[in-house]
Design a protein around this motif. Structure first.
Motif, PDB file in Angstrom:
ATOM      1  N   THR A  17       8.184  -0.764   5.142  1.00 35.17           N
ATOM      2  CA  THR A  17       7.974  -1.479   4.059  1.00 35.17           C
ATOM      3  C   THR A  17       9.327  -1.883   3.779  1.00 35.17           C
ATOM      4  OG1 THR A  17       9.045   0.685   2.881  1.00 35.17           O
ATOM      5  CG2 THR A  17       6.434   0.621   3.211  1.00 35.17           C
ATOM      6  N   ALA A  18       9.236  -2.898   2.768  1.00 30.84           N
ATOM      7  CA  ALA A  18      10.321  -3.574   2.427  1.00 30.84           C
ATOM      8  C   ALA A  18      11.468  -2.636   1.351  1.00 30.84           C
ATOM      9  CB  ALA A  18      10.034  -4.907   1.319  1.00 30.84           C
ATOM     10  N   ASN A  19      12.614  -2.758   2.043  1.00 32.26           N
ATOM     11  CA  ASN A  19      13.817  -1.984   1.409  1.00 32.26           C
ATOM     12  C   ASN A  19      13.359  -0.464   1.476  1.00 32.26           C
ATOM     13  OD1 ASN A  19      15.087  -4.063   0.265  1.00 32.26           O
ATOM     14  ND2 ASN A  19      13.714  -4.284  -1.178  1.00 32.26           N
ATOM     15  N   GLY A  20      12.710  -0.058   2.437  1.00 28.31           N
ATOM     16  CA  GLY A  20      12.145   1.381   2.609  1.00 28.31           C
ATOM     17  C   GLY A  20      11.542   2.155   1.606  1.00 28.31           C
ATOM     18  N   ARG A  65       0.978  -1.260   0.061  1.00 25.75           N
ATOM     19  CA  ARG A  65       0.107  -0.049   0.134  1.00 25.75           C
ATOM     20  C   ARG A  65       0.820   1.203  -0.047  1.00 25.75           C
ATOM     21  NH1 ARG A  65      -1.269   4.582   2.843  1.00 25.75           N
ATOM     22  NH2 ARG A  65      -0.672   3.458   4.854  1.00 25.75           N
ATOM     23  N   ASP A  66       1.575   1.492   1.209  1.00 28.81           N
ATOM     24  CA  ASP A  66       2.263   2.809   1.238  1.00 28.81           C
ATOM     25  C   ASP A  66       3.612   2.693   0.314  1.00 28.81           C
ATOM     26  OD1 ASP A  66       2.157   5.256   2.149  1.00 28.81           O
ATOM     27  OD2 ASP A  66       3.143   4.962   4.042  1.00 28.81           O
ATOM     28  N   GLY A  67       4.177   1.377   0.329  1.00 28.15           N
ATOM     29  CA  GLY A  67       5.399   1.226  -0.656  1.00 28.15           C
ATOM     30  C   GLY A  67       5.258   1.242  -1.984  1.00 28.15           C
ATOM     31  N   ALA A  68       4.150   1.132  -2.259  1.00 29.89           N
ATOM     32  CA  ALA A  68       3.876   1.048  -3.697  1.00 29.89           C
ATOM     33  C   ALA A  68       3.576   2.588  -4.309  1.00 29.89           C
ATOM     34  CB  ALA A  68       2.481   0.385  -4.030  1.00 29.89           C
ATOM     35  N   GLN A  69       3.597   3.513  -3.455  1.00 32.20           N
ATOM     36  CA  GLN A  69       3.361   4.614  -3.689  1.00 32.20           C
ATOM     37  C   GLN A  69       4.784   5.571  -4.311  1.00 32.20           C
ATOM     38  OE1 GLN A  69       0.886   7.389  -1.466  1.00 32.20           O
ATOM     39  NE2 GLN A  69       0.350   5.805  -0.104  1.00 32.20           N
ATOM     40  N   ARG A  70       5.818   4.825  -4.207  1.00 30.86           N
ATOM     41  CA  ARG A  70       7.296   5.232  -4.518  1.00 30.86           C
ATOM     42  C   ARG A  70       7.176   5.336  -6.209  1.00 30.86           C
ATOM     43  NH1 ARG A  70      13.379   3.078  -3.723  1.00 30.86           N
ATOM     44  NH2 ARG A  70      14.330   3.630  -5.989  1.00 30.86           N
ATOM     45  N   VAL A 122      10.775  10.243  -0.239  1.00 32.01           N
ATOM     46  CA  VAL A 122      12.348   9.353  -0.163  1.00 32.01           C
ATOM     47  C   VAL A 122      12.143   7.892   0.539  1.00 32.01           C
ATOM     48  CG1 VAL A 122      13.573  11.463  -0.077  1.00 32.01           C
ATOM     49  CG2 VAL A 122      12.671  10.647   1.991  1.00 32.01           C
ATOM     50  N   GLY A 123      10.798   7.817   0.898  1.00 31.28           N
ATOM     51  CA  GLY A 123      10.622   6.462   1.502  1.00 31.28           C
ATOM     52  C   GLY A 123      10.113   6.338   2.949  1.00 31.28           C
ATOM     53  N   ASN A 124       9.697   5.115   3.359  1.00 30.52           N
ATOM     54  CA  ASN A 124       9.379   4.906   4.564  1.00 30.52           C
ATOM     55  C   ASN A 124      10.382   4.146   5.368  1.00 30.52           C
ATOM     56  OD1 ASN A 124       7.195   5.229   3.022  1.00 30.52           O
ATOM     57  ND2 ASN A 124       5.704   4.179   4.588  1.00 30.52           N
ATOM     58  N   SER A 125      10.030   3.726   6.648  1.00 32.54           N
ATOM     59  CA  SER A 125      11.040   2.918   7.480  1.00 32.54           C
ATOM     60  C   SER A 125      11.296   1.718   6.743  1.00 32.54           C
ATOM     61  CB  SER A 125      10.415   2.996   9.049  1.00 32.54           C
ATOM     62  OG  SER A 125      11.271   2.300   9.633  1.00 32.54           O
ATOM     63  N   ASN A 126      12.480   1.272   6.807  1.00 29.15           N
ATOM     64  CA  ASN A 126      12.707   0.019   6.269  1.00 29.15           C
ATOM     65  C   ASN A 126      12.837  -1.147   7.028  1.00 29.15           C
ATOM     66  OD1 ASN A 126      14.168  -1.942   4.535  1.00 29.15           O
ATOM     67  ND2 ASN A 126      15.854  -0.483   4.019  1.00 29.15           N
ATOM     68  N   LEU A 127      11.968  -1.936   6.626  1.00 27.79           N
ATOM     69  CA  LEU A 127      11.497  -3.263   7.439  1.00 27.79           C
ATOM     70  C   LEU A 127      12.683  -3.972   7.777  1.00 27.79           C
ATOM     71  CD1 LEU A 127       9.601  -5.428   8.228  1.00 27.79           C
ATOM     72  CD2 LEU A 127       9.759  -6.430   5.843  1.00 27.79           C
ATOM     73  N   PHE A 128      13.735  -4.182   6.764  1.00 24.48           N
ATOM     74  CA  PHE A 128      14.900  -5.110   7.063  1.00 24.48           C
ATOM     75  C   PHE A 128      15.742  -4.651   8.352  1.00 24.48           C
ATOM     76  CE2 PHE A 128      13.401  -6.059   2.947  1.00 24.48           C
ATOM     77  CZ  PHE A 128      12.671  -7.402   3.026  1.00 24.48           C
ATOM     78  N   PRO A 129      16.218  -3.431   8.258  1.00 23.06           N
ATOM     79  CA  PRO A 129      17.183  -2.601   9.435  1.00 23.06           C
ATOM     80  C   PRO A 129      16.438  -2.798  10.765  1.00 23.06           C
ATOM     81  CG  PRO A 129      17.389  -1.403   7.492  1.00 23.06           C
ATOM     82  CD  PRO A 129      16.288  -2.309   7.141  1.00 23.06           C
TER      83      PRO A 129
END
Length: 600
Positions: free
Chosen positions: A245-248, A25-30, A253-260
Motif C-alpha cells: 500500500t502507498a506509504n504503508g 482496499r486494504d490501505g483504506a482500513q487505516r 499499524v499498516g501494510n508493506s510500504n509500496l515505495f521502499p
C-alpha cells in the motif's frame, strides 16, 4: 456472460513480476482514512501514473461506494500501466457458485482481474466459516474455475496463511494447490496478523513453492515492523508478486510500504518493476497520495521522507563535502528526493558551507564568515532556537552575517520601532484582541492597529496591513502552520517558549522560528522573519531612505530629535511607544466595528 473486461494496458510492464497495490482496499482500513469515490479515483490515477501493475479498487457489491468506483473508473480513467482489480470472497458454504450474489457482483464490476480471499487456516475454516476443510477447498475450486470460465484473471489471497501453516502445513498447502490447479494465476501467502519475521517467511515460501509449484505472492502486515523486510524475504525465496500500500497505510499499524519495496527491487535487486523513468516520481507520488488521504507525510519515511537524506552531524557533513555517497546509500534524485543539510549546534564548518550552497548562498570558503555563522548558530540554539526546521530564519541569519563580513550593516525591508498586543476580556464572553505596530519601511514611519481572533493574529494583521501598501507581494502570503513548544529546563509560566511558523505564497512554503519568555514575543520574532524572508523570496529590492536601509532611516530620523536607537530594534518590555511623528508618518487602522470572539 458479463460484458468483456478492460483490455490489458498497452504500457504495462512485464508480467514476470507483479507490483500489486491495495491502497484503495486494504490501505483504506487505516484508522483516520475515509475515502470518497472521488478520492479513490484520484489515487488510482496517481498509482497508474507511477506504473504499478495492478490496482485493487475495493469490494464491489459489498458497499455502494466501491460499486460506484468501479463504474466510474471504467468510464473516467484510461489506465496506461495498471489493470484494475476487484476484491471478493469465494462462494458461501453450501451455495452454488452460480447462485452467489457477491460472486456475480465481482463479474458485474467488469474488472479484468479478480482477487479472491480464502481461508487457509483450519481454525478459521471451522470457527469463522463454520464449514469443513473439504468444503472450503471446494469453495476455492468452484469460485476460481467459475471466474476463469468468464474470462477473468484470478489471484487468490490465502488469509492467515503463515499462522495456518504453523498449525497444519499440509492443509495450508492443499489450499494453495487447489487454487493453482483450478486456474489461479497467483496464490498470495498472507501474513494477516503481521507476526512473522523475515527468516520465517523465507523458509515457508521456499518450502511451499517447492511442494506446490504454484506461482506465489506475498501480503505482509507490519505488526512486527518487518512488513517491507518480509516482502523482500519472500522475493528472495521465489515470490514474484508483491502486495503493498502507498506509504504503508493499512489496518492497525499498516501494510508493506509500496515505495521502499519498489525502490529496493529496482535499486538493490536490479529488477525493473516500473516503467522506465517512473522511479524518480516516487517522492512526488507518495506525497500526492498523502495529500488526498489528508495525512501529513511521514518526515522519516525511507526514500521519500524529507529527512530521508538529511544530515546533521558535522562529521557527516565533512565527508559529504568530499563525496555525498560516503553517507548516503543512494543518490536521492533516483527517487525524486533531495539531500538536506541540517543546521544545529552539532553543525561544523562543512555543514554550514553545504547548507549555504543548498540555499543558494555561496560562502566561497570564507573561513571567517563560516566561523561566525557556526558560533552564532551554537549560541542561539543554546538559547532555545532551532534551525533544523526553520531554514528561512537560518538563511536570513546567514545573509546578515555575510553583509557584516563584507563591511556593511544588514539591510532590512522594514525595521520595527515597537509593538504591543492587548487582550480585553469582556463581560459578555467576547474578547477584544488588539495590536499596534510601529515600523519603518522605505524611509516612512508607519503606525498600524488591527484586531484579530487572538493576540498573535492581531499582530500578524497589523504587520501585514502596515506593509502591504509598500510591499504588495505580501498579499499573496499566508500563515499555514503555527507550533508552540515550551522548552525543557524551564517551569510554569516563567518558561522559555519556542514558536515555529510556516508561511506560504502559493508557490512554496518556508518556516521561521522565534524564542522568548512569552509566546507572543516568540510569535512576533517568527512573524518578522516570515515576512522578511517572503519579500526576499519575491526578489524585492531592499532599500530605505535614498542610499540607506530601513534601520539607517530610523536612526537618521531619530537622531534629528536627539534620540539614539539601534538600527535593529527589539520589542520594548512595556507598551510605551515613541511619540515622535515626522511628516513621513502614516497611521493605518484595521479595526472592525464590532468585537470578535477570540480563539483560545
Amino acid at each position: 456472460m458479463t460484458d468483456a473486461p478492460q483490455a490489458h494496458p498497452a504500457d504495462a510492464v512485464s508480467d514476470d513480476f507483479h507490483v500489486f497495490d491495495t491502497t484503495l482496499r486494504d490501505g483504506a482500513q487505516r484508522e483516520g482514512i475515509n475515502l470518497t469515490v472521488a478520492d479513490k479515483l484520484t489515487i488510482a490515477r496517481h498509482l497508474d501514473e507511477f506504473g504499478v501493475g495492478f490496482i485493487e479498487g475495493g469490494w464491489p457489491g459489498a458497499n455502494p461506494r466501491d460499486t460506484e468506483f468501479f463504474e466510474r473508473a471504467r468510464a473516467e480513467i484510461d489506465f496506461r500501466h495498471a489493470q484494475l482489480v476487484a476484491f471478493g470472497a469465494t462462494r458461501k458454504a453450501g451455495v452454488r457458485v452460480e447462485d452467489d450474489p457477491q460472486v456475480a457482483a465481482l463479474l458485474d464490476s467488469r474488472a479484468p482481474v479478480i482477487t479472491l480471499v480464502a481461508k487457509s487456516h483450519t481454525g478459521h475454516v471451522e470457527l469463522a466459516l463454520r464449514t469443513t476443510p473439504e468444503e472450503n477447498l471446494a469453495m476455492v475450486r468452484d469460485t476460481v474455475a467459475h471466474l476463469r470460465a468468464h474470462g477473468r484473471r484470478v489471484f487468490l489471497d490465502c488469509e492467515h496463511f503463515f499462522d495456518g501453516y504453523a498449525l497444519d502445513a499440509a492443509y495450508a498447502k492443499a489450499v494453495v494447490r487447489t487454487a493453482s490447479e483450478a486456474g489461479a494465476d497467483v496464490v498470495v501467502l498472507c501474513d494477516t496478523n503481521g507476526g512473522m519475521l523475515p527468516a520465517q517467511v523465507t523458509a515457508v515460501v521456499r518450502t511451499v513453492l517447492a511442494d506446490t509449484g504454484a506461482r506465489l505472492g506475498i501480503h505482509a502486515q507490519d505488526d512486527t515492523g518487518c512488513a517491507v523486510a518480509n516482502t523482500l524475504a519472500a522475493v528472495d525465496a521465489g515470490a514474484t508478486h508483491v502486495q503493498c500500500t502507498a506509504n504503508g497505510y493499512g489496518e492497525r499499524v499498516g501494510n508493506s510500504n509500496l515505495f521502499p519495496v519498489v525502490a529496493a527491487l529496482e535499486l538493490k535487486y536490479g529488477r525493473p518493476v516500473l516503467p522506465e523513468g517512473k522511479l524518480a516520481e516516487t517522492t512526488r507520488i507518495s506525497h500526492a497520495i498523502a495529500e488526498v488521504v489528508n495525512l501529513t507525510p511521514s518526515t522519516h519515511q525511507p526514500y521519500v521522507g524529507v529527512s530521508a537524506f538529511a544530515h546533521k552531524a558535522g562529521l557527516h557533513a565533512s565527508a559529504i563535502k568530499v563525496d555525498p555517497d560516503l553517507y548516503q546509500h543512494i543518490d536521492p534524485a533516483q527517487v525524486g528526493n533531495t539531500m538536506r543539510m541540517l543546521v544545529s549546534d552539532m553543525a561544523g564548518r562543512a555543514s554550514i558551507e553545504l547548507k549555504g550552497k543548498e540555499l543558494g548562498v555561496d560562502l566561497g570558503g570564507n573561513r571567517e564568515l563560516i566561523g561566525r555563522v557556526v558560533e552564532r548558530v551554537k549560541e542561539r540554539e543554546l538559547a532555545g532556537y532551532t534551525y533544523e526546521a526553520a531554514d528561512a530564519s537560518f538563511e536570513l541569519l546567514l545573509r546578515e552575517e555575510l553583509q557584516r563580513v563584507e563591511g556593511g550593516h544588514p539591510r532590512r525591508y522594514f525595521t520595527v520601532e515597537s509593538w504591543r498586543a492587548i487582550v480585553e476580556d469582556r463581560p459578555d464572553g467576547t474578547h477584544a484582541n488588539e495590536a499596534t505596530v510601529k515600523l519603518w519601511a522605505k524611509g516612512e514611519r508607519i503606525v498600524t492597529t488591527a484586531e484579530g481572533n487572538g493576540p498573535v493574529n492581531a499582530l500578524d494583521r497589523a504587520l501585514r496591513v502596515g506593509l502591504e501598501r509598500i510591499y504588495p507581494q505580501l498579499a499573496h502570503m499566508e500563515l499555514v502552520d503555527y507550533k508552540v513548544r515550551i522548552l525543557e529546563g524551564a517551569l510554569g509560566t516563567g518558561s522559555i517558549t519556542r514558536v515555529l511558523v510556516s508561511t506560504s505564497d502559493g508557490r512554496g512554503e518556508w518556516s521561521t522560528v522565534g524564542v522568548a519568555e512569552n509566546v507572543i514575543a516568540a510569535s512576533w520574532q517568527a512573524l518578522d522573519d516570515a515576512y522578511a524572508y517572503g519579500l526576499l523570496r519575491a526578489a524585492v529590492v531592499r532599500r530605505g531612505m535614498p542610499g540607506q536601509d530601513c534601520g539607517a532611516a530610523l536612526t537618521a530620523e531619530m537622531s534629528k530629535r536627539s534620540l539614539t536607537l539601534s538600527p535593529t530594534i527589539t520589542p520594548p518590555a512595556s507598551s510605551a511607544a515613541f511619540q515622535v511623528r515626522p511628516q513621513s508618518e502614516r497611521r493605518i487602522s484595521a479595526l472592525p466595528s464590532k468585537p470578535t470572539r477570540s480563539a483560545p
